[in-house]
Structure formats: structure tokens, C-alpha cells
Design a protein around this motif. Sequence first.
Motif, PDB file in Angstrom:
ATOM      1  N   GLY A   1      -9.730  63.800  18.810  1.00 46.45           N
ATOM      2  CA  GLY A   1      -9.382  62.562  18.122  1.00 46.45           C
ATOM      3  C   GLY A   1     -10.467  62.102  17.166  1.00 46.45           C
ATOM      4  O   GLY A   1     -11.655  62.187  17.461  1.00 46.45           O
ATOM      5  N   ASP A   2     -10.044  61.591  16.006  1.00 45.36           N
ATOM      6  CA  ASP A   2     -10.993  60.973  15.083  1.00 45.36           C
ATOM      7  C   ASP A   2     -11.077  59.477  15.392  1.00 45.36           C
ATOM      8  O   ASP A   2     -10.663  59.042  16.470  1.00 45.36           O
ATOM      9  CB  ASP A   2     -10.600  61.258  13.619  1.00 45.36           C
ATOM     10  N   HIS A   3     -11.599  58.683  14.467  1.00 44.38           N
ATOM     11  CA  HIS A   3     -11.729  57.244  14.714  1.00 44.38           C
ATOM     12  C   HIS A   3     -10.348  56.640  15.024  1.00 44.38           C
ATOM     13  O   HIS A   3      -9.413  56.789  14.241  1.00 44.38           O
ATOM     14  CB  HIS A   3     -12.362  56.557  13.504  1.00 44.38           C
ATOM     15  N   CYS A   4     -10.252  56.017  16.157  1.00 45.80           N
ATOM     16  CA  CYS A   4      -8.977  55.433  16.643  1.00 45.80           C
ATOM     17  C   CYS A   4      -7.903  56.486  16.912  1.00 45.80           C
ATOM     18  O   CYS A   4      -6.741  56.137  17.140  1.00 45.80           O
ATOM     19  CB  CYS A   4      -8.450  54.375  15.686  1.00 45.80           C
ATOM     20  N   CYS A   5      -8.284  57.746  16.885  1.00 47.53           N
ATOM     21  CA  CYS A   5      -7.331  58.846  17.131  1.00 47.53           C
ATOM     22  C   CYS A   5      -6.137  58.803  16.186  1.00 47.53           C
ATOM     23  O   CYS A   5      -5.029  59.233  16.545  1.00 47.53           O
ATOM     24  CB  CYS A   5      -6.860  58.844  18.592  1.00 47.53           C
ATOM     25  N   HIS A   6      -6.377  58.296  14.981  1.00 50.98           N
ATOM     26  CA  HIS A   6      -5.287  58.241  14.007  1.00 50.98           C
ATOM     27  C   HIS A   6      -4.749  59.640  13.680  1.00 50.98           C
ATOM     28  O   HIS A   6      -3.612  59.787  13.255  1.00 50.98           O
ATOM     29  CB  HIS A   6      -5.762  57.601  12.696  1.00 50.98           C
ATOM     30  N   ASN A   7      -5.583  60.651  13.878  1.00 47.60           N
ATOM     31  CA  ASN A   7      -5.166  62.010  13.515  1.00 47.60           C
ATOM     32  C   ASN A   7      -4.322  62.682  14.594  1.00 47.60           C
ATOM     33  O   ASN A   7      -3.961  63.839  14.447  1.00 47.60           O
ATOM     34  CB  ASN A   7      -6.403  62.881  13.231  1.00 47.60           C
ATOM     35  N   LEU A   8      -4.022  61.976  15.668  1.00 41.32           N
ATOM     36  CA  LEU A   8      -3.289  62.625  16.765  1.00 41.32           C
ATOM     37  C   LEU A   8      -1.826  62.221  16.832  1.00 41.32           C
ATOM     38  O   LEU A   8      -1.133  62.522  17.810  1.00 41.32           O
ATOM     39  CB  LEU A   8      -3.979  62.328  18.104  1.00 41.32           C
ATOM     40  N   GLY A   9      -1.339  61.530  15.829  1.00 44.03           N
ATOM     41  CA  GLY A   9       0.078  61.174  15.839  1.00 44.03           C
ATOM     42  C   GLY A   9       0.388  60.026  16.784  1.00 44.03           C
ATOM     43  O   GLY A   9      -0.505  59.266  17.175  1.00 44.03           O
ATOM     44  N   PRO A  10       1.661  59.885  17.150  1.00 46.33           N
ATOM     45  CA  PRO A  10       2.073  58.694  17.894  1.00 46.33           C
ATOM     46  C   PRO A  10       1.610  58.641  19.351  1.00 46.33           C
ATOM     47  O   PRO A  10       1.584  57.539  19.931  1.00 46.33           O
ATOM     48  CB  PRO A  10       3.607  58.743  17.816  1.00 46.33           C
ATOM     49  N   ALA A  11       1.246  59.760  19.950  1.00 46.33           N
ATOM     50  CA  ALA A  11       1.031  59.783  21.403  1.00 46.33           C
ATOM     51  C   ALA A  11      -0.016  58.781  21.896  1.00 46.33           C
ATOM     52  O   ALA A  11       0.241  58.046  22.865  1.00 46.33           O
ATOM     53  CB  ALA A  11       0.710  61.204  21.874  1.00 46.33           C
ATOM     54  N   PRO A  12      -1.206  58.700  21.281  1.00 50.39           N
ATOM     55  CA  PRO A  12      -2.186  57.730  21.819  1.00 50.39           C
ATOM     56  C   PRO A  12      -1.704  56.291  21.721  1.00 50.39           C
ATOM     57  O   PRO A  12      -1.994  55.475  22.608  1.00 50.39           O
ATOM     58  CB  PRO A  12      -3.422  57.960  20.933  1.00 50.39           C
ATOM     59  N   ARG A  13      -0.955  55.979  20.677  1.00 46.95           N
ATOM     60  CA  ARG A  13      -0.444  54.609  20.524  1.00 46.95           C
ATOM     61  C   ARG A  13       0.625  54.314  21.575  1.00 46.95           C
ATOM     62  O   ARG A  13       0.637  53.235  22.175  1.00 46.95           O
ATOM     63  CB  ARG A  13       0.134  54.411  19.115  1.00 46.95           C
ATOM     64  N   VAL A  14       1.522  55.262  21.761  1.00 47.19           N
ATOM     65  CA  VAL A  14       2.563  55.072  22.777  1.00 47.19           C
ATOM     66  C   VAL A  14       1.909  54.895  24.149  1.00 47.19           C
ATOM     67  O   VAL A  14       2.333  54.052  24.945  1.00 47.19           O
ATOM     68  CB  VAL A  14       3.539  56.267  22.764  1.00 47.19           C
ATOM     69  N   ALA A  15       0.865  55.669  24.411  1.00 50.54           N
ATOM     70  CA  ALA A  15       0.192  55.572  25.711  1.00 50.54           C
ATOM     71  C   ALA A  15      -0.407  54.178  25.917  1.00 50.54           C
ATOM     72  O   ALA A  15      -0.329  53.612  27.016  1.00 50.54           O
ATOM     73  CB  ALA A  15      -0.896  56.646  25.823  1.00 50.54           C
ATOM     74  N   MET A  16      -0.996  53.601  24.878  1.00 50.05           N
ATOM     75  CA  MET A  16      -1.562  52.245  25.005  1.00 50.05           C
ATOM     76  C   MET A  16      -0.459  51.211  25.221  1.00 50.05           C
ATOM     77  O   MET A  16      -0.602  50.295  26.037  1.00 50.05           O
ATOM     78  CB  MET A  16      -2.389  51.896  23.762  1.00 50.05           C
ATOM     79  N   ALA A  17       0.631  51.360  24.472  1.00 50.39           N
ATOM     80  CA  ALA A  17       1.744  50.414  24.631  1.00 50.39           C
ATOM     81  C   ALA A  17       2.326  50.514  26.037  1.00 50.39           C
ATOM     82  O   ALA A  17       2.632  49.499  26.674  1.00 50.39           O
ATOM     83  CB  ALA A  17       2.819  50.682  23.569  1.00 50.39           C
ATOM     84  N   ASP A  18       2.453  51.746  26.527  1.00 49.28           N
ATOM     85  CA  ASP A  18       2.979  51.932  27.885  1.00 49.28           C
ATOM     86  C   ASP A  18       2.036  51.333  28.922  1.00 49.28           C
ATOM     87  O   ASP A  18       2.472  50.685  29.878  1.00 49.28           O
ATOM     88  CB  ASP A  18       3.194  53.423  28.165  1.00 49.28           C
ATOM     89  N   TRP A  19       0.745  51.582  28.733  1.00 48.68           N
ATOM     90  CA  TRP A  19      -0.239  51.042  29.684  1.00 48.68           C
ATOM     91  C   TRP A  19      -0.139  49.517  29.725  1.00 48.68           C
ATOM     92  O   TRP A  19      -0.114  48.922  30.812  1.00 48.68           O
ATOM     93  CB  TRP A  19      -1.650  51.487  29.279  1.00 48.68           C
ATOM     94  N   LEU A  20      -0.060  48.900  28.560  1.00 50.55           N
ATOM     95  CA  LEU A  20       0.069  47.435  28.529  1.00 50.55           C
ATOM     96  C   LEU A  20       1.367  46.979  29.196  1.00 50.55           C
ATOM     97  O   LEU A  20       1.383  45.977  29.920  1.00 50.55           O
ATOM     98  CB  LEU A  20       0.013  46.931  27.083  1.00 50.55           C
ATOM     99  N   SER A  21       2.450  47.712  28.954  1.00 54.96           N
ATOM    100  CA  SER A  21       3.732  47.282  29.531  1.00 54.96           C
ATOM    101  C   SER A  21       3.691  47.372  31.050  1.00 54.96           C
ATOM    102  O   SER A  21       4.315  46.565  31.743  1.00 54.96           O
ATOM    103  CB  SER A  21       4.890  48.103  28.951  1.00 54.96           C
ATOM    104  N   ILE A  22       2.938  48.323  31.575  1.00 53.56           N
ATOM    105  CA  ILE A  22       2.810  48.430  33.040  1.00 53.56           C
ATOM    106  C   ILE A  22       1.883  47.336  33.567  1.00 53.56           C
ATOM    107  O   ILE A  22       2.209  46.627  34.525  1.00 53.56           O
ATOM    108  CB  ILE A  22       2.263  49.822  33.436  1.00 53.56           C
ATOM    109  N   ARG A  23       0.736  47.157  32.923  1.00 53.73           N
ATOM    110  CA  ARG A  23      -0.242  46.178  33.417  1.00 53.73           C
ATOM    111  C   ARG A  23       0.292  44.751  33.330  1.00 53.73           C
ATOM    112  O   ARG A  23      -0.075  43.905  34.133  1.00 53.73           O
ATOM    113  CB  ARG A  23      -1.551  46.273  32.617  1.00 53.73           C
ATOM    114  N   LEU A  24       1.134  44.507  32.351  1.00 55.92           N
ATOM    115  CA  LEU A  24       1.645  43.153  32.151  1.00 55.92           C
ATOM    116  C   LEU A  24       3.070  42.983  32.685  1.00 55.92           C
ATOM    117  O   LEU A  24       3.736  41.998  32.383  1.00 55.92           O
ATOM    118  CB  LEU A  24       1.591  42.779  30.666  1.00 55.92           C
ATOM    119  N   ALA A  25       3.509  43.951  33.499  1.00 53.00           N
ATOM    120  CA  ALA A  25       4.849  43.824  34.084  1.00 53.00           C
ATOM    121  C   ALA A  25       4.848  42.696  35.106  1.00 53.00           C
ATOM    122  O   ALA A  25       3.814  42.357  35.677  1.00 53.00           O
ATOM    123  CB  ALA A  25       5.252  45.136  34.751  1.00 53.00           C
ATOM    124  N   ARG A  26       6.022  42.116  35.302  1.00 49.71           N
ATOM    125  CA  ARG A  26       6.137  40.987  36.230  1.00 49.71           C
ATOM    126  C   ARG A  26       5.836  41.435  37.654  1.00 49.71           C
ATOM    127  O   ARG A  26       6.144  42.527  38.058  1.00 49.71           O
ATOM    128  CB  ARG A  26       7.555  40.386  36.156  1.00 49.71           C
TER     129      ARG A  26
END
Lengths: 351, 351
Positions: A326-351
Amino acid sequence: MSVPTFNTAMLNWGRLILDGIPFVDLSEASTALEANVSWLEFWSAKADHYEELGTRALADGLELSGGYWLWLASLCCQYAQFLWFDDRREEVQQRKVDLYDRAAPHLSPPALRVELPIDDTFIAGYLRLPPGPRDGKVACVVLLGGLESTKEESYMFEQLLLERGLATFTFDGPGQGEMLAQVSLAPDFERYTSTVLDLLVTLEELDPDRIGVLGRSLGGCYALRSAATDDRFAACVSWGGFVSVEWEAEPPHDRASWQYVTKTGSEEEARVQVEANLDTRPLLPRLHCPTYVLHGALDEIPGEQVDLIRELAANAPLTVVVEPLGDHCCHNLGPAPRVAMADWLSIRLAR
Amino acid sequence: MSVPTFNTAMLNWGRLILDGIPFVDLSEASTALEANVSWLEFWSAKADHYEELGTRALADGLELSGGYWLWLASLCCQYAQFLWFDDRREEVQQRKVDLYDRAAPHLSPPALRVELPIDDTFIAGYLRLPPGPRDGKVACVVLLGGLESTKEESYMFEQLLLERGLATFTFDGPGQGEMLAQVSLAPDFERYTSTVLDLLVTLEELDPDRIGVLGRSLGGCYALRSAATDDRFAACVSWGGFVSVEWEAEPPHDRASWQYVTKTGSEEEARVQVEANLDTRPLLPRLHCPTYVLHGALDEIPGEQVDLIRELAANAPLTVVVEPLGDHCCHNLGPAPRVAMADWLSIRLAR
């Protein structure tokens, strides 16, 4: 046929495409640059084109397209000026703000502009609520921009959160976008985040116990500061962030940006301010909420920053992801790192 | 740095990105091809990777990501085999079908698989209804693939329609995807479309008076045939289509595809079948519904095809858009032509 590389500061294919610029425009920009067309003028012309499409769509009652094209015009202005340092920058920055504000009510879901008083100025931000029938109060993520990324640039990441049922709030803090004219880079970004939080916890649509904060690049530093100093945050993501600035590792365009956002007369003055204002190490022991750290091993920001977080944020449950390619912010790795962060937040902030 | 071009048949950046392949994967594919990695194996490996992400996401209860990754894995299989002619093709085609079917219930909105009997086989298709509270019956668009594009490839265009409040139905007809094993390219594609329509007009969620048809490339030819022969269609879009095959203009990979979908022993046999089966000129005077024709002036399909439509479809209100810089289907022009078609359909099929 050759492959575009990822390592130019302005024509950063991975970043710009993932943040919403169409591939074809980057391809055209690349050709234009080879022909010595000015970067600022190229993207300003693109903004003209998309603004025209958006204006026409709204006149035709095509709200969704109107919102999309005006947002895209705004994004073109963002990149027109994000690493541009002559006196046209402010005008294009303001045009970005205006275009986004015109797009805001037509986005899906819409973005609601909020102006929150602080000191003798105000924080400009946008609240977006997930669409569809909501089963009670929803969780929310506060999104922080970085050194030259601003609230208008987080739209694509907002979509990832919104489609997962999370609300989003994004704003410009000291040294960023709309606020730069009033407040340059400051040692207390977290005070602005807490002011935002003061509002969010009062909104009846939001669950005050399920509000997270995510910041990108310098915003990752701010996210850590914000979560460490305000226990109301239930989750934190540092996306390519850091906890102390290692000036020697900073590339030339970033040094120029530091000088710009500190409004200092020289890079040396900027260095002194930046190093003093952003040292987050002393705050890390106060971080308690679950925290996700994403780092690219090929980032110019040294991996030692991650070691520092591991060592000093000992009181927080940490999830540390270091992507070897990964480069800065892993922008060069496509959608996967972003999806992983969104998923992590959705789990941590689940009711 | 060099700019990727748009004119290779397989590594068609504009098409693949707009249909959902991440930029980073195309960039990698380009490098891999230069190193003589097989195209089919490269994309099959990508499918493996995304299938793994999808399977893990579903196991973790992350439905949205599960659907997204499995769909992306399916799309990688689509492009792994779309211009590949050895005996591994069928297996990868079937894998695409299976992966899409696993993704279907988890897409947002979900896709419902339908199997409609016809002759001694069945039509496999997917119905998707727009999300959110629906104010009565909704309009629907039937999406037709082309020479090597199949129902799994229309997801991104479906999203454009769904977010505009239109339902979508996509299926494989003669010579396409799931149906090829049973039925090769045929002179009566429109009979399959009408069989689909027989179902759609009975569904309580759909307004039978507001059903349109859109086809891409060869699907554009099929869309014209379908709308000309079935007056129940209220709108028609020919996206890069044609009304007669001009064999001499066909590039080598398309000739190979024609032979593949006709299951003939030579290109000459394919030519005879294709020219006879696809001549749509005699049907055009029967076209009455509003019809949108998109053509790229740089398409290898000659612009005379548009002149023929103008001349022969004299009984239909025509909207003809010829993009001076557009390639086949205007894939090289970014999102604008697609948004324009989706908007046109949303207006024509409005209540």
C-alpha cells in the motif's frame, strides 16, 4: 500500452478515481499535462463542463443527475487547487464550496449544511442520514479531511457508510477548506471535533452512544487526537495517519502544503509549527475506544509511526492493518481497504 | 507517464471500469499481460481473491460487502472468458453465473432469479426492484446484453436505473451466457423478450404500461427488434446498436465471437447466419415507441447504421445522439452517455 503509475502527487490515479473522478478525465489530464496545459486550468474547465451538465439536469427536473454533476464539478475544483499555490487557489477553493453546496440538497441521500459557532467564526459541515426506513436512532461517523483534503472530498467514503446504515458528518477544521481563511493549522483540532460532537449528541436521529470518528492522512492524526480527548467517541479510524511529523520524510509538495496551511513565511517556520502543533504522542495513552489503524508499507510516512501508536495507545483495543504493497492511505489498492474500514465501523457501531 | 488507450479489445479501460472493474485491477492486468501472464488466468485469480473476500464477509454477517465482492468475482469471470476461445471458457462462464447467483440476494437492492419456460428450455433472468417506499407501481427496464456481454455485466447500469426509481430485468437470450448451451444465436431474439414481458406485465409491483427495453451493442439491435414487434414496450434504447451486420467492418475478435455464438464451423458459415438472422431493417417500420439511439462516431460499426434507423424507423419518435469522439458504445466517454440514457428512460417512463 503502458500502465499509469500511482506515484505522482497530483495525478494520483488511485486516489482520484476512488474519490470519484472518472477514469476518462484522468486519462485526458495526463495527455493535457504532456502538452503543457496547466493543471488548474484543465480541471477548472472540467468543472465548467460538469457544472453545465448539472445546471441543465436540474432545470430538466433530473434531481439525481443534477446533484451528481454538481458534486463532480465541485470535486474537479478540489483537485484543480489541492496542490496549487498561486493566487488563483482561493477562488477555485471557494468555487468548490459553492458547487458542493448547490449539489448538497440533490445528493442521495441529501447533505444538510450546518454552521456551528466557535470562537469568533463557525464550523461549516454537512450531515447526511442513511436513506430508507430507519429502525430507531442511527450511528454516525465524523469524517476528517487532511492536509489538502476537505469535506467535499469524502463523498465516496460517505456513500460506503450510508449504504451500511450509518449517518455521516464531515467538516473543515483549522487549516482546511472553508476554515483556512479564518483559522490556520492549529494545535487544538480536537476542540473543533468536540464542538461538532456537542451538536451530534443532541440530534434525535442519532444515537449519542454510537458515534465514531475517521480521519484520512493528517485527518488520521486528528482522529486519534479527537478520540483520545473526547470519550464520547465510540470508535476511531486512522486512515494513513500519524502521531508526529517526521519532516525529513515529507515530499516537496507536502512541505509546500504545510507552509500554505500554517500561513508561514518559510518552510522552516512551517516545520516548527507543524512539529509542535501535531505531536499527538502525549495524548495517545488517553485513547480508550476501539481504534483501527491502516498504514501502507510503501507510504512516505514511516512505519515507525504505527509502532508508536502500538506502544503509546496501550489503553485502546487496536486493530492495526499494514498493507505491504500500500502507498499513502493505500489509495493504490483499490476499494478493498476502504470497504474494510467501512465494515469495521459498521460492526463497532452496531446497536 | 503514458496514458492508457481505449482501443484494445480485451483491455478496454473505459468499458471495464464503467462496468465495475476497479482501476487497480486493470492496471495490474496491463502489467501482467506485458509479462505474458494469460488473460484468462489473471482474471480467474482475481475472481478467486474476490470470492474469498465475499465468502468471508458473508460469514462475518457483512451482507453488503459479501454481495459486492461476489458480484465483482462474477464480473472478473465475465471478462476472463468474454473473448477467450479455448475449452476452459465454458467453465469460467458457468462460474460467473454461480458467483452472481450467490451475490444476488445480498445486492442492494437484491436481485431475484427467475427461470421462465420457453420451448424445451428456460430463460434465466434477474428482477430488481428499486429500494425505499414505493408510491404505487413502478416502471421497469428490460436490459439486453450483446455479443459477449451477459446479464451479469449490466449491474452498474441497473444501479443508475434503480436509483432513479425504475425496476430492472435482465436475462440471457439466444447465443448469450446461460442460454448459449441450449440455444445459439437465433433469428427470433424478440420472442424471448416478449416471453419476459408476458411475465413482467403480470407482476403487481410493476406498471405494465411503463416498461422499456435497452440493449447494448448487439443488444441494441435486439432492443429495436423487441420494441418493433411488441407494442407493449413504452420506450426503447439502442446503445451502440445496429440494424444489419456489415461483416467487412467487424474486427477479428468479433468475427471469432460470431462464430462462437452461432456454433458454426467457420467464419464464413457464421457470416451467412449472422447476416440472415440479424437483419432488422424490415422490422423498423413497425417501431412506434419513443426510441433513443446512441452511436459513437469512432465506432467500427459504421455511422450508416444510424442513417438506416433514421430512414426506416419513420413511425417512431427518435432521439439520435451521435458522439463525435465516442468509440463503440461510447465507453471511452465516461459516465455522461450512460447517465443520459438512464435519465431519458426515467423521463419517458415517468408516470
